[in-house]
Design a protein around this motif. Structure first.
Motif, PDB file in Angstrom:
ATOM      1  N   HIS A   3     -50.797  80.036 -25.219  1.00 44.98           N
ATOM      2  CA  HIS A   3     -50.728  78.608 -25.529  1.00 44.98           C
ATOM      3  C   HIS A   3     -50.584  78.403 -27.038  1.00 44.98           C
ATOM      4  O   HIS A   3     -49.793  77.570 -27.493  1.00 44.98           O
ATOM      5  N   TYR A   4     -51.366  79.158 -27.815  1.00 44.72           N
ATOM      6  CA  TYR A   4     -51.306  79.029 -29.276  1.00 44.72           C
ATOM      7  C   TYR A   4     -49.980  79.552 -29.819  1.00 44.72           C
ATOM      8  O   TYR A   4     -49.401  78.980 -30.744  1.00 44.72           O
ATOM      9  N   LEU A   5     -49.489  80.648 -29.247  1.00 38.87           N
ATOM     10  CA  LEU A   5     -48.205  81.199 -29.669  1.00 38.87           C
ATOM     11  C   LEU A   5     -47.072  80.232 -29.323  1.00 38.87           C
ATOM     12  O   LEU A   5     -46.116  80.070 -30.094  1.00 38.87           O
ATOM     13  N   ALA A   6     -47.187  79.585 -28.172  1.00 45.37           N
ATOM     14  CA  ALA A   6     -46.173  78.612 -27.769  1.00 45.37           C
ATOM     15  C   ALA A   6     -46.158  77.423 -28.733  1.00 45.37           C
ATOM     16  O   ALA A   6     -45.088  76.950 -29.147  1.00 45.37           O
ATOM     17  N   LEU A   7     -47.342  76.945 -29.095  1.00 44.76           N
ATOM     18  CA  LEU A   7     -47.422  75.827 -30.041  1.00 44.76           C
ATOM     19  C   LEU A   7     -46.761  76.200 -31.366  1.00 44.76           C
ATOM     20  O   LEU A   7     -45.991  75.417 -31.938  1.00 44.76           O
ATOM     21  N   GLN A   8     -47.058  77.394 -31.878  1.00 42.03           N
ATOM     22  CA  GLN A   8     -46.482  77.818 -33.153  1.00 42.03           C
ATOM     23  C   GLN A   8     -44.957  77.867 -33.077  1.00 42.03           C
ATOM     24  O   GLN A   8     -44.262  77.462 -34.016  1.00 42.03           O
ATOM     25  N   LYS A   9     -44.420  78.331 -31.967  1.00 38.10           N
ATOM     26  CA  LYS A   9     -42.966  78.420 -31.826  1.00 38.10           C
ATOM     27  C   LYS A   9     -42.339  77.024 -31.762  1.00 38.10           C
ATOM     28  O   LYS A   9     -41.271  76.797 -32.337  1.00 38.10           O
ATOM     29  N   VAL A  10     -42.989  76.084 -31.081  1.00 39.78           N
ATOM     30  CA  VAL A  10     -42.477  74.715 -31.032  1.00 39.78           C
ATOM     31  C   VAL A  10     -42.445  74.111 -32.436  1.00 39.78           C
ATOM     32  O   VAL A  10     -41.469  73.466 -32.842  1.00 39.78           O
ATOM     33  N   VAL A  11     -43.513  74.343 -33.195  1.00 37.08           N
ATOM     34  CA  VAL A  11     -43.582  73.802 -34.557  1.00 37.08           C
ATOM     35  C   VAL A  11     -42.517  74.450 -35.438  1.00 37.08           C
ATOM     36  O   VAL A  11     -41.843  73.772 -36.220  1.00 37.08           O
ATOM     37  N   SER A  28     -40.263  73.307 -18.725  1.00 36.90           N
ATOM     38  CA  SER A  28     -41.404  72.755 -17.998  1.00 36.90           C
ATOM     39  C   SER A  28     -42.656  73.588 -18.245  1.00 36.90           C
ATOM     40  O   SER A  28     -43.743  73.046 -18.488  1.00 36.90           O
ATOM     41  N   ALA A  29     -42.514  74.923 -18.210  1.00 34.03           N
ATOM     42  CA  ALA A  29     -43.668  75.798 -18.456  1.00 34.03           C
ATOM     43  C   ALA A  29     -44.181  75.625 -19.869  1.00 34.03           C
ATOM     44  O   ALA A  29     -45.403  75.625 -20.113  1.00 34.03           O
ATOM     45  N   MET A  30     -43.257  75.466 -20.831  1.00 36.53           N
ATOM     46  CA  MET A  30     -43.667  75.258 -22.219  1.00 36.53           C
ATOM     47  C   MET A  30     -44.465  73.963 -22.350  1.00 36.53           C
ATOM     48  O   MET A  30     -45.511  73.919 -22.998  1.00 36.53           O
ATOM     49  N   SER A  31     -43.978  72.907 -21.733  1.00 31.58           N
ATOM     50  CA  SER A  31     -44.682  71.616 -21.780  1.00 31.58           C
ATOM     51  C   SER A  31     -46.066  71.734 -21.162  1.00 31.58           C
ATOM     52  O   SER A  31     -47.045  71.165 -21.678  1.00 31.58           O
ATOM     53  N   GLN A  32     -46.168  72.467 -20.058  1.00 32.71           N
ATOM     54  CA  GLN A  32     -47.461  72.628 -19.386  1.00 32.71           C
ATOM     55  C   GLN A  32     -48.450  73.402 -20.253  1.00 32.71           C
ATOM     56  O   GLN A  32     -49.641  73.079 -20.296  1.00 32.71           O
TER      57      GLN A  32
END
Length: 289
Positions: A3-11, A28-32
């Motif tokens: 979840h934290y790695l996904a947030l960093q990649k979005v930013v 969809s998985a990223m949003s979840q």
């Protein structure tokens, strides 16, 4: 941790769809994952709009800790891989334009011959942004002048000249070397390097300041403007390699030198891949342009 790695990649990418593609998830998985993280922390972290995704004020306040957490997690993974005999890892570095252009392609090509599975994430900025990235853990290390590196450790690499650049038909171009006092009288195009800039320090050392007309964050834009006759400037000799701009390049009086070092928070927190790259870099420094 996903979840934290996904947030960093979005930013980093400013987009859920781009981050999902980079990490191999559906959008969809990223949003979840982001929604689950926001629920876990009871804080809204991201605002989504047609122009992309950005941190909320609460997300910005928390993000430096998330970057450090991800950095520590990557270090644990790389240490585990090393114990298992794997040569993997991610090297995150901050760099300035001249290093990106004339050092890194050579260094990365040769380093990956030894460690082909190592990945690189490169952030380009100025001394101030690189210093901030090192302190927050956004990068493992960065290229920086030690004079601009308060609060971190540095390893000096190489010293290089800085040269005055002028239009070829400029009256001062007739001189072999240019006194800074004469340059200070010309319209000056300043390279924005954050809170420390070697030419400004050189001007101050002789008791004058340049007549700054433009401040720009890009070396090549400055070359274009000087070529067009809009002013004069001073840039690192390294960035002036292999350019096709019609410019007169002259050493200054007194001469200006730029010391480039590797900056990092502390050696023990560096991931193994980063430590190996720094060792390789220091061994190769004298052969670089």
């Amino acid at each position: 941790m996903n979840h934290y790695l996904a947030l960093q990649k979005v930013v980093e990418l400013g987009s859920f769809s781009k981050a999902a593609e980079a990490l191999g998830y559906t959008q969809s998985a990223m949003s979840q994952m982001i929604a689950a993280l926001e629920n876990e922390l009871s804080i809204k972290l991201l605002n989504r709009s047609r122009t992309g995704a950005r941190l909320t004020p609460e997300g910005e306040a928390l993000y430096p800790q998330i970057e450090r957490l991800n950095s520590q997690y990557r270090a644990v993974q790389e240490r585990a891989d090393e114990i298992k005999g794997l040569e993997t890892g991610i090297i995150r570095m901050g760099t300035i334009a001249s290093i990106s252009t004339h050092w890194l392609p050579i260094l990365i090509r040769e380093f990956q011959k030894r460690y082909p599975k190592v990945e690189f994430v490169i952030h380009q900025g100025d001394y101030s942004s690189i210093l901030e990235w090192i302190k927050t853990g956004a990068v493992d290390f960065g290229f920086i002048n030690p004079q601009a590196a308060s609060g971190i450790k540095t390893l000096p690499l190489r010293e290089g000249r800085m040269l005055a650049i002028l239009p070829p038909n400029h009256p001062l171009a007739q001189m072999e070397s240019l006194p800074l006092k004469l340059l200070a009288e010309e319209p000056f195009i300043l390279l924005e390097e954050g809170h420390y800039y070697e030419p400004l320090e050189a001007f101050r050392s002789i008791g004058v300041l340049p007549r700054v007309k433009y401040t720009i964050h890009d070396d090549y834009a400055i070359m274009t403007m000087v070529e067009a006759g809009l002013g004069v400037s001073i840039l690192a000799e390294l960035i002036l390699h292999r350019t096709s701009y019609r410019l007169a390049l002259r050493p200054t009086i007194p001469p200006i030198f730029r010391l480039i070092a590797i900056g990092y928070r502390d050696k023990e927190s560096l991931p193994m891949a980063g430590r190996r790259f720094i060792e390789y870099l220091r061994a190769s420094a004298e052969q670089l342009p």
